[in-house]
Design an enzyme around this catalytic site. Structure first.
Site, short mmCIF file in Angstrom:
data_model
loop_
_atom_site.label_atom_id
_atom_site.label_comp_id
_atom_site.label_asym_id
_atom_site.label_seq_id
_atom_site.Cartn_x
_atom_site.Cartn_y
_atom_site.Cartn_z
N ALA A 32 0.87 -1.19 0.00
CA ALA A 32 0.00 0.00 0.00
C ALA A 32 0.91 1.25 0.00
CB ALA A 32 -0.97 0.00 1.18
N GLY A 36 5.84 8.42 1.20
CA GLY A 36 6.79 8.14 2.27
C GLY A 36 7.67 6.95 1.91
N HIS A 37 7.04 5.87 1.42
CA HIS A 37 7.82 4.69 1.04
C HIS A 37 8.77 5.02 -0.12
CE1 HIS A 37 4.15 2.51 2.70
NE2 HIS A 37 5.13 2.00 3.40
#
Ligand code: PAF
Length: 282
Positions: A32, A36-37
């Site tokens: 998901a 940020g990732h």
């Protein structure tokens, strides 16, 4: 971008990525994926020659009261984003590859696991530590990048790596926020529009409390007032606490220095977590 779903595919992909002594950076995720990732992927690229991202919704870190089946999943979207971010390898193990029948070993980290998320989610950090140790071993990563958004998790993983002499280097990456200050989290999509509109208040109350304490206001009174204000705003605060940033032990009253302010507050069914550095003048 290579995709591996079992250990032999993983080993084959890693062998070619490592050729010529190239260093591997790992970004462990539960999918998901959001900005940020993707910023963790960029950070990993700064520390390594090839970047691997793992996507594994780890059942071991959910306790029985938490709904594992409702954790957001979007494999096709995640793969598209990772391809766009220049990821070299995606490690997508099914549960039976990560935890084959008969698996009976877990890692229990003491110290920074106690309290806060460790208290709110019994067994959570055991699950995080166990899966991270496996991911580090499976990938042989030279560096692994974690978001500071989950500050306590970062300290728990760092403690485990130090205590078990693991060869991976842990790098923390600063929290990525939306324009209005909300820290990115996969769980944010569960917020209703009204809840989403309220979320920036949490970071604002934290910043105000930090500014007040830096100007000499007593921490205990300041945090009690901020907690009451959050409750009046419509949050259900779980904790707002100052800790020593690495050990996670409570910040001693009257001590000057660099503390960490941690916050957890529920808004509807979503538990929001945040943390920020806090300077205490003593
Ligand atoms: O932060 C997360 O997404 C997870 O806790 C992690 C580190 C991928 C372990 O499952």
């Amino acid at each position: 971008m290579k995709i591996a779903r079992n250990l032999s595919e993983l080993n084959e992909a890693l062998a070619s990525l490592r050729s010529g002594g190239r260093r591997i950076g790992l970004v462990p995720t539960m999918g998901a994926l959001h900005h940020g990732h993707l910023s963790l992927v960029e950070e990993a690229r700064r520390h390594a020659d090839a970047v691997a991202v793992s996507i594994f919704v780890n059942p071991l870190q959910f306790n029985p009261n938490e709904d594992l089946s409702r954790y957001p999943r979007d494999e096709a979207g995640d793969l598209r984003k990772l391809e766009g971010a220049g990821c070299d390898l995606v490690w997508l193990p099914p549960v039976e590859v990560m935890y084959p029948p008969g698996a009976a070993t877990v890692i229990e980290v003491g110290g920074p696991s106690a309290g806060f998320e460790g208290a709110a989610r019994p067994g959570h950090f055991r699950g995080v530590a166990t899966v991270c140790a496996k991911l580090f071993n499976q990938t042989g990563a030279d560096v692994a990048v974690f978001g500071e958004k989950d500050w306590q998790q970062l300290q728990v993983v760092g403690r485990m790596v130090a205590d078990l002499d693991l060869r991976v280097r842990i790098v923390g990456h600063s929290t990525v926020r939306e324009a209005d200050g909300l820290a990115f989290s996969s769980r944010n999509i569960r917020l209703s529009p009204a809840e989403r509109a309220l979320t920036p208040v949490l970071a604002r109350r934290m910043r105000d409390a930090i500014a007040a304490m830096a100007a000499g206001a007593p921490p205990e009174d300041t945090l009690a007032a901020a907690t009451a204000a959050l409750r009046a705003d419509g949050f259900t605060p779980d904790y707002l606490a100052l800790v020593e940033p690495t050990s996670m032990s409570p910040w001693p009253a009257g001590q000057a220095g660099e503390a960490r302010l941690l916050a957890a507050a529920r808004l509807g069914e979503v538990r929001l977590l945040d943390n920020m550095p806090a300077h205490l003048p003593g």
